[in-house]
Write a protein that holds these residues in place. Structure first.
Motif, short mmCIF file in Angstrom:
data_model
loop_
_atom_site.label_atom_id
_atom_site.label_comp_id
_atom_site.label_asym_id
_atom_site.label_seq_id
_atom_site.Cartn_x
_atom_site.Cartn_y
_atom_site.Cartn_z
N THR A 119 0.72 -0.99 -0.04
CA THR A 119 -0.08 -0.01 -0.06
C THR A 119 0.95 1.30 0.05
O THR A 119 1.79 1.29 0.82
N THR A 158 1.99 4.64 0.81
CA THR A 158 1.56 5.35 2.45
C THR A 158 2.17 6.89 2.04
O THR A 158 2.80 7.21 1.00
N ARG A 214 -1.17 7.98 -3.66
CA ARG A 214 -1.37 7.42 -2.03
C ARG A 214 -2.48 6.94 -1.92
O ARG A 214 -3.51 6.88 -2.44
N CYS A 266 3.36 8.15 -6.07
CA CYS A 266 4.30 7.25 -5.42
C CYS A 266 5.75 7.54 -6.25
O CYS A 266 5.84 7.48 -7.36
#
Length: 151
Positions: free
Chosen positions: A47, A49, A98, A59
């Protein structure tokens, strides 16, 4: 192994995966999960973060590469022979965001002698391809899981 016995390649891949996962502090530290391993295959998730986002709010590519590289490692070690990366390349197709749950699916496409090639596709939870990765591996010899045969 006696004559006539067959090797359960799936069991060997699972044992190698368990042995590697036990010592893989990098993947676990980034919140990755090893979903499954099989002969020449592996699937991992992560995932995204807030700490994994770059200056554009998406990301950071290094995290996507790391997820793909981890899946690659589990796939090419699934034969229970210690194997490392010798060359890797990634092409980013779309940005990860995110909160996205990224899935890296690795599939070995060639294994000859000590060298192998593995392709990894990274997708998000909607199935959108985020990146494609190709890893070239080199086996070092020796077993990953001591209680199973190296194949």
């Amino acid at each position: 192994m006696s004559a006539g016995e067959t090797i359960d390649r799936a069991a060997v891949a699972e044992a190698a995966g368990r042995a590697m996962w036990a010592d893989d502090q990098a993947s676990r530290g980034l919140g990755m999960a090893l979903i499954e391993t099989g002969p020449g295959t592996a699937t991992m998730t992560m995932t995204v973060t807030p700490a994994m986002t770059n200056g554009h709010g998406m990301c950071h590519g290094g995290y996507i590469f790391t997820l793909a590289d981890s899946a690659f490692a589990f796939a090419c070690n699934s034969h229970n022979t210690r194997t490392v990366a010798q060359h890797c390349a990634v092409t980013f197709i779309a940005s990860g965001q995110r909160g996205d749950v990224l899935t890296a699916t690795a599939r070995e496409i060639s294994r000859t002698g000590r060298s192998g090639i593995c392709d990894v596709t990274v997708t998000n939870q909607a199935g959108t391809v985020i990146a494609v990765f190709r890893g070239h591996s080199r086996s070092l010899g020796g077993a990953v899981a001591a209680d199973h045969p190296a194949l």
